[in-house]
Design a protein around this motif. Structure first.
Motif, PDB file in Angstrom:
ATOM      1  N   THR A  37     -53.465  55.136   5.010  1.00 48.77           N
ATOM      2  CA  THR A  37     -52.198  55.608   4.441  1.00 48.77           C
ATOM      3  C   THR A  37     -52.309  57.045   3.964  1.00 48.77           C
ATOM      4  N   ALA A  38     -53.412  57.369   3.281  1.00 47.59           N
ATOM      5  CA  ALA A  38     -53.604  58.739   2.805  1.00 47.59           C
ATOM      6  C   ALA A  38     -53.690  59.717   3.973  1.00 47.59           C
ATOM      7  N   GLY A  39     -54.427  59.345   5.019  1.00 40.61           N
ATOM      8  CA  GLY A  39     -54.574  60.220   6.166  1.00 40.61           C
ATOM      9  C   GLY A  39     -53.265  60.446   6.898  1.00 40.61           C
ATOM     10  N   LEU A  40     -52.508  59.377   7.132  1.00 43.63           N
ATOM     11  CA  LEU A  40     -51.243  59.512   7.857  1.00 43.63           C
ATOM     12  C   LEU A  40     -50.211  60.257   7.024  1.00 43.63           C
ATOM     13  N   ALA A  41     -50.210  60.028   5.709  1.00 47.02           N
ATOM     14  CA  ALA A  41     -49.302  60.780   4.837  1.00 47.02           C
ATOM     15  C   ALA A  41     -49.644  62.268   4.881  1.00 47.02           C
ATOM     16  N   ALA A  42     -50.943  62.587   4.925  1.00 43.93           N
ATOM     17  CA  ALA A  42     -51.363  63.988   4.996  1.00 43.93           C
ATOM     18  C   ALA A  42     -50.926  64.630   6.310  1.00 43.93           C
ATOM     19  N   ILE A  43     -51.072  63.900   7.416  1.00 39.10           N
ATOM     20  CA  ILE A  43     -50.646  64.425   8.723  1.00 39.10           C
ATOM     21  C   ILE A  43     -49.141  64.672   8.728  1.00 39.10           C
ATOM     22  N   PHE A  44     -48.413  63.693   8.250  1.00 38.33           N
ATOM     23  CA  PHE A  44     -46.952  63.775   8.246  1.00 38.33           C
ATOM     24  C   PHE A  44     -46.474  64.913   7.357  1.00 38.33           C
ATOM     25  N   SER A  45     -47.067  65.024   6.168  1.00 35.84           N
ATOM     26  CA  SER A  45     -46.604  66.024   5.208  1.00 35.84           C
ATOM     27  C   SER A  45     -46.981  67.438   5.619  1.00 35.84           C
ATOM     28  N   THR A  46     -48.174  67.618   6.197  1.00 39.47           N
ATOM     29  CA  THR A  46     -48.546  68.974   6.612  1.00 39.47           C
ATOM     30  C   THR A  46     -47.682  69.452   7.777  1.00 39.47           C
ATOM     31  N   ARG A  47     -47.339  68.543   8.663  1.00 38.86           N
ATOM     32  CA  ARG A  47     -46.442  68.917   9.764  1.00 38.86           C
ATOM     33  C   ARG A  47     -45.068  69.316   9.231  1.00 38.86           C
ATOM     34  N   MET A  48     -44.514  68.496   8.318  1.00 31.81           N
ATOM     35  CA  MET A  48     -43.200  68.813   7.771  1.00 31.81           C
ATOM     36  C   MET A  48     -43.249  70.072   6.908  1.00 31.81           C
ATOM     37  N   LEU A  49     -44.366  70.293   6.219  1.00 28.65           N
ATOM     38  CA  LEU A  49     -44.524  71.521   5.448  1.00 28.65           C
ATOM     39  C   LEU A  49     -44.400  72.734   6.364  1.00 28.65           C
ATOM     40  N   GLY A  50     -45.032  72.650   7.533  1.00 27.37           N
ATOM     41  CA  GLY A  50     -44.937  73.746   8.489  1.00 27.37           C
ATOM     42  C   GLY A  50     -43.515  73.995   8.958  1.00 27.37           C
ATOM     43  N   LEU A  51     -42.742  72.921   9.136  1.00 31.61           N
ATOM     44  CA  LEU A  51     -41.353  73.072   9.562  1.00 31.61           C
ATOM     45  C   LEU A  51     -40.477  73.635   8.445  1.00 31.61           C
ATOM     46  N   PHE A  52     -40.760  73.222   7.191  1.00 31.88           N
ATOM     47  CA  PHE A  52     -39.891  73.586   6.072  1.00 31.88           C
ATOM     48  C   PHE A  52     -40.175  74.960   5.482  1.00 31.88           C
ATOM     49  N   MET A  53     -41.392  75.499   5.662  1.00 35.66           N
ATOM     50  CA  MET A  53     -41.754  76.728   4.949  1.00 35.66           C
ATOM     51  C   MET A  53     -40.870  77.917   5.294  1.00 35.66           C
ATOM     52  N   VAL A  54     -40.256  77.904   6.470  1.00 34.48           N
ATOM     53  CA  VAL A  54     -39.399  79.038   6.822  1.00 34.48           C
ATOM     54  C   VAL A  54     -38.016  78.945   6.181  1.00 34.48           C
ATOM     55  N   LEU A  55     -37.632  77.757   5.691  1.00 31.09           N
ATOM     56  CA  LEU A  55     -36.280  77.588   5.166  1.00 31.09           C
ATOM     57  C   LEU A  55     -35.923  78.597   4.077  1.00 31.09           C
ATOM     58  N   PRO A  56     -36.761  78.767   3.039  1.00 29.34           N
ATOM     59  CA  PRO A  56     -36.344  79.657   1.948  1.00 29.34           C
ATOM     60  C   PRO A  56     -36.535  81.147   2.239  1.00 29.34           C
ATOM     61  N   VAL A  57     -37.053  81.502   3.412  1.00 27.43           N
ATOM     62  CA  VAL A  57     -37.403  82.914   3.640  1.00 27.43           C
ATOM     63  C   VAL A  57     -36.877  83.497   4.947  1.00 27.43           C
ATOM     64  N   PHE A  58     -36.581  82.667   5.921  1.00 29.01           N
ATOM     65  CA  PHE A  58     -36.310  83.207   7.254  1.00 29.01           C
ATOM     66  C   PHE A  58     -35.094  84.132   7.264  1.00 29.01           C
ATOM     67  N   ALA A  59     -34.052  83.755   6.521  1.00 31.43           N
ATOM     68  CA  ALA A  59     -32.841  84.578   6.501  1.00 31.43           C
ATOM     69  C   ALA A  59     -33.102  85.961   5.927  1.00 31.43           C
ATOM     70  N   LEU A  60     -34.134  86.081   5.089  1.00 32.85           N
ATOM     71  CA  LEU A  60     -34.444  87.361   4.457  1.00 32.85           C
ATOM     72  C   LEU A  60     -35.184  88.314   5.388  1.00 32.85           C
ATOM     73  N   TYR A  61     -36.014  87.756   6.255  1.00 30.73           N
ATOM     74  CA  TYR A  61     -36.902  88.590   7.066  1.00 30.73           C
ATOM     75  C   TYR A  61     -36.534  88.618   8.544  1.00 30.73           C
ATOM     76  N   ALA A  62     -35.625  87.760   8.966  1.00 34.13           N
ATOM     77  CA  ALA A  62     -35.320  87.651  10.396  1.00 34.13           C
ATOM     78  C   ALA A  62     -34.691  88.911  10.953  1.00 34.13           C
ATOM     79  N   HIS A  63     -34.059  89.723  10.078  1.00 33.82           N
ATOM     80  CA  HIS A  63     -33.411  90.941  10.578  1.00 33.82           C
ATOM     81  C   HIS A  63     -34.421  91.924  11.178  1.00 33.82           C
ATOM     82  N   GLU A  64     -35.702  91.705  10.870  1.00 32.67           N
ATOM     83  CA  GLU A  64     -36.734  92.571  11.425  1.00 32.67           C
ATOM     84  C   GLU A  64     -37.013  92.252  12.894  1.00 32.67           C
ATOM     85  N   LEU A  65     -36.551  91.101  13.355  1.00 27.30           N
ATOM     86  CA  LEU A  65     -36.795  90.696  14.733  1.00 27.30           C
ATOM     87  C   LEU A  65     -35.738  91.281  15.660  1.00 27.30           C
TER      88      LEU A  65
END
Length: 478
Positions: A37-65
């Motif tokens: 359970t600990a291992g699968l929760a870690a896999i699931f959460s780290t994957r979702m963390l990677g997906l979510f980390m851009v949410l609070p910042v992407f709109a601020l920095y995307a204009h550079e692209l």
């Protein structure tokens, strides 16, 4: 009607319930189950963390692209949702054929590839492609199925709940650590970190998560093709699917412009975590009483309706006061509290509404609706921002709430029934229908489905009317 003495000659058997009065609710995890359970929760959460980390910042920095427009920024934020929605059920079914771990390894590899594409992107279009590839590594259903393979029925619900809660922590952590990471390493740096998280997930899968003795179908944990039509046409389940769709549409569209509002209100991008951290903590505290009212007091309808109305008003407030940091903080406490509340109550209602032995299918469709909402939220939020300005995106959330109120007001609340599982000692002599009828004859058993391929009987029971002693005697018979 057969006498109970006759019924007890039938092969039924080991009682597997999480009711406290059958002394299974407090069954502890074994060492292997704890590790899994600990291992699968870690896999699931780290994957979702990677997906979510851009949410609070992407709109601020995307204009550079190069090529960035508000609409394409929104599409990049939500692109993962489309591929995630359409692939998670097929990959879950594939894992029944080739095994859970191979599919999870494959999904993490695809997620790694998408992260690398986004990290190396030299235009907004490549970021969109990378995010879509990230979503293609859709391992949510497979992770739940592997959790079911590696846990006993007595602790399975608890194990899956831990995996689910890990996603909420990932969302909260992403809002806090995303802004400073983006400031220090840029958007590309976040995607490089996301790629590293995918590798960490593979290592956890290899060295922490045990191999299951065997992978079997668990109808209460994973989708079944033959049940899809019934789940899609069930009036209550359909409304709940639309509810989670609207919730994630609103939340993802919010993050298309919220970082811009916070910065305009006077908080530097690197310091946005100073807003999100206290807001999230207060939101968690605020939502707890309402979860208790909904789950313990049976007040789901007023809690849901009140929450949707409050969400609509909060979105109107964000439209009116987006230049005040204090107003944003107060309104975001309400928004995140409602989001957390809905994330707790809506899946519970899906579980109650789904027929016996069909919870996995119902939850699979529910999850897909959530990801489609995330995709359309990004797309709609970006289009609205481009056409009518950033403030107009908040009005989209307010209008969405009006639709949502209609759904909740017309939804029949499911009965408060308890799910219960019996392991069959042998195949019924009279077949599944015969044993199902014997179980339905027990007072308080409302639904009974025999899964001969799993060797279990799935029940939904009214705990206030059920003759538990009689069911236990029946379960103990051979």
């Amino acid at each position: 009607m057969r006498s109970f003495a006759d019924q007890t000659q039938r092969p039924a058997a080991v009682n597997r319930s999480d009711r406290p009065d059958i002394k299974t609710a407090n069954v502890p995890f074994s060492a292997t189950e704890r590790r899994a359970t600990a291992g699968l929760a870690a896999i699931f959460s780290t994957r979702m963390l990677g997906l979510f980390m851009v949410l609070p910042v992407f709109a601020l920095y995307a204009h550079e692209l190069p090529g960035a427009t508000p609409m394409l920024v929104g599409l990049a934020i939500g692109a993962y949702g489309l591929t995630q929605a359409f692939l998670q059920i097929p990959l879950g079914l594939l894992s029944d054929r080739i095994g859970r771990k191979p599919v999870i390894y494959g999904g993490l590899t695809v997620f790694l590839l998408g992260s690398l594409v986004a990290a190396l992107a030299d235009s907004i279009h490549w970021v969109i492609l990378g995010r879509a590839i990230q979503g293609s590594g859709a391992i949510a259903a497979v992770t739940v199925a592997l959790t079911a393979d590696l846990t006993r029925d007595e602790v399975r619900t608890k194990g899956m709940a831990i995996v689910g809660v890990s996603v909420a922590f990932s969302f909260a952590a992403a809002l806090v650590i995303g802004p400073p990471l983006a400031r220090w390493f840029g958007i590309a740096g976040i995607f490089w970190l996301t790629a590293a998280l995918a590798v960490i997930g593979m290592l956890i899968l290899a060295y922490v998560v045990p191999d299951p003795d065997r992978s079997t179908m668990h109808r209460d944990a994973q989708p079944v093709l033959s049940q899809l039509t019934g789940a899609l046409t069930h009036p209550t389940l359909l409304r709940l699917d639309l509810a989670i769709f609207l919730l994630h549409l609103t939340m993802v569209s919010l993050f298309v412009v919220l970082p811009l509002s916070v910065e305009s209100a006077g908080l530097a991008a690197i310091d946005h975590w100073q807003l999100y951290l206290p807001v999230i903590l207060l939101a968690i505290l605020a939502m707890v009483p309402f979860v208790v009212l909904a789950e313990r007091q049976g007040l789901e309808r007023p809690v849901l309706l009140g929450s949707v109305v409050a969400l609509g008003l909060a979105m109107l407030g964000l439209h009116a006061f987006d230049d005040s940091l204090w107003a944003l903080a107060i309104l975001l406490v309400a928004v995140f509290a409602i989001f957390n509340l809905m994330e707790a109550v809506l899946p519970s209602l899906v579980s109650k509404a789904a027929r016996a032995g069909a919870r996995g299918t119902a939850m699979g469709i529910f999850s897909s609706a959530q990801f489609i909402g995330a995709f359309l939220g990004g797309l709609l939020g970006g289009w609205t921002h481009q056409q009518f300005g950033a403030d107009a995106v908040y009005l989209v959330g307010a209008l969405t709430s009006l639709i949502w109120i209609g759904l909740m007001a017309t939804m029949a609340m499911p009965e408060n029934l308890t799910r219960h599982v019996l392991t069959l000692a042998a195949s019924p002599k009279d077949g599944a229908p015969g044993l199902e009828q014997l179980l339905l004859d027990v007072p308080g058993v409302k639904e009974a489905v025999i899964a001969l391929d799993e060797g279990v009987a799935y029940l939904k029971v009214d705990s206030r009317q059920l003759d538990w002693a009689r069911l236990q005697t029946f379960a103990a018979s051979t």
